[in-house]
Design an enzyme around this catalytic site. Structure first.
Site, mmCIF file in Angstrom:
data_model
loop_
_atom_site.group_PDB
_atom_site.id
_atom_site.type_symbol
_atom_site.label_atom_id
_atom_site.label_comp_id
_atom_site.label_asym_id
_atom_site.label_seq_id
_atom_site.Cartn_x
_atom_site.Cartn_y
_atom_site.Cartn_z
ATOM 1 N N SER A 124 22.215 56.808 33.408
ATOM 2 C CA SER A 124 23.014 55.591 33.247
ATOM 3 C C SER A 124 22.277 54.431 33.921
ATOM 4 O O SER A 124 21.502 54.640 34.867
ATOM 5 C CB SER A 124 24.362 55.804 33.926
ATOM 6 N N SER A 125 22.570 53.215 33.478
ATOM 7 C CA SER A 125 21.902 52.045 34.062
ATOM 8 C C SER A 125 22.254 51.841 35.538
ATOM 9 O O SER A 125 21.595 51.068 36.235
ATOM 10 C CB SER A 125 22.239 50.776 33.273
ATOM 11 N N CYS A 126 23.290 52.550 36.028
ATOM 12 C CA CYS A 126 23.661 52.385 37.442
ATOM 13 C C CYS A 126 22.671 53.057 38.397
ATOM 14 O O CYS A 126 22.819 52.949 39.608
ATOM 15 C CB CYS A 126 25.056 52.918 37.707
ATOM 16 N N TYR A 153 27.604 58.669 42.014
ATOM 17 C CA TYR A 153 27.281 59.016 40.621
ATOM 18 C C TYR A 153 25.802 58.723 40.361
ATOM 19 O O TYR A 153 25.092 59.528 39.747
ATOM 20 C CB TYR A 153 28.181 58.151 39.744
ATOM 21 N N LYS A 157 22.702 61.138 39.114
ATOM 22 C CA LYS A 157 21.919 60.834 37.912
ATOM 23 C C LYS A 157 20.426 60.726 38.243
ATOM 24 O O LYS A 157 19.582 61.181 37.467
ATOM 25 C CB LYS A 157 22.418 59.530 37.271
ATOM 26 N N HIS A 196 36.278 52.659 31.647
ATOM 27 C CA HIS A 196 35.407 51.482 31.770
ATOM 28 C C HIS A 196 36.134 50.236 31.273
ATOM 29 O O HIS A 196 37.191 50.324 30.646
ATOM 30 C CB HIS A 196 34.125 51.697 30.960
HETATM 31 N N1 LIG Z 1 30.393 55.823 28.849
HETATM 32 C C1 LIG Z 1 29.426 55.017 29.266
HETATM 33 O O1 LIG Z 1 29.579 53.783 29.306
HETATM 34 C C2 LIG Z 1 28.117 55.595 29.682
HETATM 35 C C3 LIG Z 1 27.849 56.955 29.668
HETATM 36 N N2 LIG Z 1 26.614 57.415 30.069
HETATM 37 C C4 LIG Z 1 26.317 58.853 30.134
HETATM 38 O O2 LIG Z 1 26.565 59.502 28.904
HETATM 39 C C5 LIG Z 1 27.009 60.834 29.155
HETATM 40 C C6 LIG Z 1 28.310 61.075 28.417
HETATM 41 O O3 LIG Z 1 29.281 60.132 28.854
HETATM 42 P P1 LIG Z 1 30.613 59.863 28.024
HETATM 43 O O4 LIG Z 1 30.501 60.463 26.685
HETATM 44 O O5 LIG Z 1 30.930 58.451 28.194
HETATM 45 O O6 LIG Z 1 31.677 60.692 28.878
HETATM 46 P P2 LIG Z 1 33.057 61.317 28.409
HETATM 47 O O7 LIG Z 1 33.907 61.403 29.618
HETATM 48 O O8 LIG Z 1 33.569 60.626 27.201
HETATM 49 O O9 LIG Z 1 32.644 62.781 27.972
HETATM 50 C C7 LIG Z 1 32.132 63.696 28.898
HETATM 51 C C8 LIG Z 1 32.150 65.073 28.276
HETATM 52 O O10 LIG Z 1 31.717 66.015 29.272
HETATM 53 C C9 LIG Z 1 32.587 67.130 29.239
HETATM 54 N N3 LIG Z 1 32.667 67.756 30.538
HETATM 55 C C10 LIG Z 1 32.968 67.186 31.734
HETATM 56 N N4 LIG Z 1 32.961 68.101 32.699
HETATM 57 C C11 LIG Z 1 32.664 69.297 32.108
HETATM 58 C C12 LIG Z 1 32.526 70.611 32.572
HETATM 59 N N5 LIG Z 1 32.688 70.928 33.871
HETATM 60 N N6 LIG Z 1 32.221 71.579 31.684
HETATM 61 C C13 LIG Z 1 32.071 71.301 30.388
HETATM 62 N N7 LIG Z 1 32.179 70.059 29.868
HETATM 63 C C14 LIG Z 1 32.481 69.070 30.733
HETATM 64 C C15 LIG Z 1 33.937 66.547 28.859
HETATM 65 O O11 LIG Z 1 34.761 67.537 28.361
HETATM 66 P P3 LIG Z 1 36.342 67.444 28.640
HETATM 67 O O12 LIG Z 1 36.765 66.138 28.086
HETATM 68 O O13 LIG Z 1 36.856 68.627 27.926
HETATM 69 O O14 LIG Z 1 36.483 67.503 30.135
HETATM 70 C C16 LIG Z 1 33.530 65.524 27.801
HETATM 71 O O15 LIG Z 1 33.398 66.122 26.544
HETATM 72 C C17 LIG Z 1 27.148 60.978 30.676
HETATM 73 O O16 LIG Z 1 26.007 61.620 31.176
HETATM 74 C C18 LIG Z 1 27.185 59.549 31.147
HETATM 75 O O17 LIG Z 1 26.649 59.423 32.422
HETATM 76 C C19 LIG Z 1 25.634 56.558 30.462
HETATM 77 C C20 LIG Z 1 25.828 55.215 30.486
HETATM 78 C C21 LIG Z 1 27.090 54.624 30.109
HETATM 79 C C1 LIG Z 2 28.645 52.521 32.807
HETATM 80 C C2 LIG Z 2 28.828 52.174 34.251
HETATM 81 O O1 LIG Z 2 30.198 51.967 34.514
HETATM 82 C C3 LIG Z 2 30.590 51.686 35.861
HETATM 83 O O2 LIG Z 2 30.070 50.501 36.328
HETATM 84 P P1 LIG Z 2 30.616 49.100 35.837
HETATM 85 O O3 LIG Z 2 29.688 48.546 34.830
HETATM 86 O O4 LIG Z 2 30.873 48.258 37.022
HETATM 87 O O5 LIG Z 2 31.933 49.543 35.098
HETATM 88 P P2 LIG Z 2 33.311 49.077 34.555
HETATM 89 O O6 LIG Z 2 33.199 49.082 33.071
HETATM 90 O O7 LIG Z 2 34.374 49.923 35.129
HETATM 91 O O8 LIG Z 2 33.524 47.576 35.085
HETATM 92 C C4 LIG Z 2 32.739 46.501 34.665
HETATM 93 C C5 LIG Z 2 33.291 45.211 35.201
HETATM 94 O O9 LIG Z 2 34.528 44.933 34.517
HETATM 95 C C6 LIG Z 2 35.526 44.560 35.457
HETATM 96 N N1 LIG Z 2 36.851 44.850 34.905
HETATM 97 C C7 LIG Z 2 37.764 43.913 34.573
HETATM 98 N N2 LIG Z 2 38.898 44.496 34.175
HETATM 99 C C8 LIG Z 2 38.682 45.845 34.232
HETATM 100 C C9 LIG Z 2 39.504 46.952 33.942
HETATM 101 O O10 LIG Z 2 40.653 46.836 33.541
HETATM 102 N N3 LIG Z 2 38.932 48.173 34.092
HETATM 103 C C10 LIG Z 2 37.633 48.352 34.510
HETATM 104 N N4 LIG Z 2 37.135 49.600 34.617
HETATM 105 N N5 LIG Z 2 36.856 47.293 34.841
HETATM 106 C C11 LIG Z 2 37.379 46.062 34.695
HETATM 107 C C12 LIG Z 2 35.151 45.340 36.696
HETATM 108 O O11 LIG Z 2 35.772 44.804 37.847
HETATM 109 C C13 LIG Z 2 33.638 45.192 36.685
HETATM 110 O O12 LIG Z 2 33.268 43.942 37.220
HETATM 111 C C14 LIG Z 2 30.189 52.738 36.776
HETATM 112 O O13 LIG Z 2 31.069 53.775 36.626
HETATM 113 C C15 LIG Z 2 28.762 53.167 36.592
HETATM 114 O O14 LIG Z 2 28.613 54.375 37.153
HETATM 115 C C16 LIG Z 2 28.260 53.174 35.184
HETATM 116 O O15 LIG Z 2 27.345 53.901 34.838
#
Ligand SMILES: NC(=O)C1=CN([C@@H]2O[C@H](COP(=O)(O)OP(=O)(O)OC[C@H]3O[C@@H](n4cnc5c(N)ncnc54)[C@H](OP(=O)(O)O)[C@@H]3O)[C@@H](O)[C@H]2O)C=CC1
Ligand SMILES: C[C@H]1O[C@H](OP(=O)(O)OP(=O)(O)OC[C@H]2O[C@@H](n3cnc4c(=O)[nH]c(N)nc43)[C@H](O)[C@@H]2O)[C@@H](O)[C@@H](O)C1=O
Length: 324
Positions: A124-126, A153, A157, A196
């Site tokens: 992830s970009s974090c 987190y 990563k 998010h």
């Molecule tokens: N969403 C985003 O904005 C971003 C995501 N990523 C990365 O992309 C990847 C996927 O993220 P995303 O799709 O958003 O996440 P989701 O939460 O949507 O999906 C995560 C998946 O992982 C499964 N999972 C979690 N824990 C377990 C476990 N113990 N055993 C088996 N399966 C498990 C979940 O299954 P279940 O639901 O059944 O628990 C689910 O299917 C991650 O590595 C994340 O860091 C990177 C940057 C941004």
């Molecule tokens: C993908 C990335 O996602 C996370 O980092 P983040 O970018 O800070 O994520 P975010 O989407 O939760 O917030 C973005 C911004 O938005 C604002 N904001 C406003 N209103 C709401 C609101 O209602 N919910 C949330 N969640 N944020 C809100 C919030 O205060 C912040 O300024 C990490 O988990 C990190 O680990 C990671 O990988």
């Protein structure tokens, strides 16, 4: 050992993937995993191995070993993780570091030991320092302190990236890492607190529109900048990297476009059709001020995103409304 003085990595030539190759997509019901499955199917991959969390808990080392020893997948896309927005990351640091370390360590190690040809790890970009130069190049990794709201987190990563590099260097094994920017799309998590920003706001505006509320609360100051990528673009990039990239360095995957949270909130409001006011809750954290990634490595390999933020929001809102 640094990347420049380390032993030579195995040949930077990606293996040719057979459409009948056994591909394990870990996390196939999540935002990313489900998009990767859609993309692989569109491209004609026929032999996908999928397991729900309840069928295979990836934090369970012996269950993961048994799964790999029996199934023997050829390729692995690791999209299973403990994922959440700023509030979830800030509130459950132990879960975010431990569960992610367990999942990735179990899957990467077993994939290597049971003969997987290639694995793609999703970070992830974090992972980058809070005050990294913008746009953030891959080389900014480990050059400064992390953003505190998600450092647990991020540390997991970073360990995942390093584990892929270590196995490549020591075992000549083809493990690569992709670093996506903030993602959104169908099958996102719309939890009111733990999601998010984009799905959180879509849900809040939608519920306010339906209930006739006059105001919607948005967290923080609205000034942080974020880069958003539709998950179908990310899935396309993931399969592109699996098919075309085999090297030591992790690869950024972004849209190249950033918006402020205020601009995002206005755009989501417009797409949803909410007509009331925004109220800013300054007690909530802003997180990192800016995290625009430099995705030129991927661009030079020949990949580019296709979905604009507006089109992606319209598409996601249609999905959200029809699945409620
Ligand atoms: N969403 C985003 O904005 C971003 C995501 N990523 C990365 O992309 C990847 C996927 O993220 P995303 O799709 O958003 O996440 P989701 O939460 O949507 O999906 C995560 C998946 O992982 C499964 N999972 C979690 N824990 C377990 C476990 N113990 N055993 C088996 N399966 C498990 C979940 O299954 P279940 O639901 O059944 O628990 C689910 O299917 C991650 O590595 C994340 O860091 C990177 C940057 C941004
Ligand atoms: C993908 C990335 O996602 C996370 O980092 P983040 O970018 O800070 O994520 P975010 O989407 O939760 O917030 C973005 C911004 O938005 C604002 N904001 C406003 N209103 C709401 C609101 O209602 N919910 C949330 N969640 N944020 C809100 C919030 O205060 C912040 O300024 C990490 O988990 C990190 O680990 C990671 O990988």
């Amino acid at each position: 050992m640094t990347l420049t003085d380390s032993a030579p990595a195995p040949a930077a030539v990606a293996p040719k993937l057979d459409k009948s190759a056994k591909i394990f997509v870990a996390g196939h019901r999540g935002l990313v995993g489900s998009a990767v499955v859609r993309r692989l199917r569109i491209l004609g991959y026929t032999n996908l191995i999928l397991r729900n969390h309840s069928e295979l808990d990836l934090t369970n080392q012996s269950a993961v070993k048994t799964f790999f020893s029996l199934e023997k997948p050829h390729y692995v896309i690791l999209a299973a993780a403990k994922v959440g927005g700023i509030h979830a990351n800030n509130t459950y640091p132990a879960d975010f570091i431990t569960i992610n370390l367990q999942i990735q360590t179990n899957v990467i190690d077993s994939a290597y030991r049971y003969g997987v040809k290639k694995l793609l790890f999703l970070g992830s970009s974090c992972i980058y320092p809070k005050h990294a130069p913008q746009p953030i190049p891959e080389s900014a990794l480990l050059t400064g302190p992390l953003e505190p709201t998600n450092e647990w987190y991020a540390v997991a990563k970073i360990a995942g990236i390093k584990m892929c590099q270590a196995y490549r260097l020591q075992y000549k094994w083809d493990a690569i890492s992709a670093m996506p920017t903030n993602l959104y799309g169908p099958n996102d998590n719309f939890h009111p607190e733990n999601s998010h920003v984009l799905p959180a706001l879509m849900r809040r505006f939608h519920e306010a529109k339906v209930s006739g509320a006059k105001e919607v609360v948005v967290w923080g100051s609205g000034s942080p900048l974020r880069e958003f990528l539709h998950v179908d673009d990310l899935a396309d990039a993931v399969v592109f990297l699996l098919e075309n990239y085999s090297d030591l360095g992790h690869v950024n995957v972004g849209s190249g476009k950033e918006v402020s949270i205020k601009e995002l909130a206005e755009l989501v409001k417009e797409v949803v059709g909410f007509e009331g006011e925004l109220v800013w809750d300054s007690s909530k954290p802003d997180g990192t001020p800016r995290k625009l990634m430099d995705s030129s490595t991927l661009a030079k390999l020949g990949w580019e995103p296709k979905v604009s933020l507006k089109d992606g929001l319209v598409d996601t809102y249609k999905w959200y409304v029809t699945t409620q």
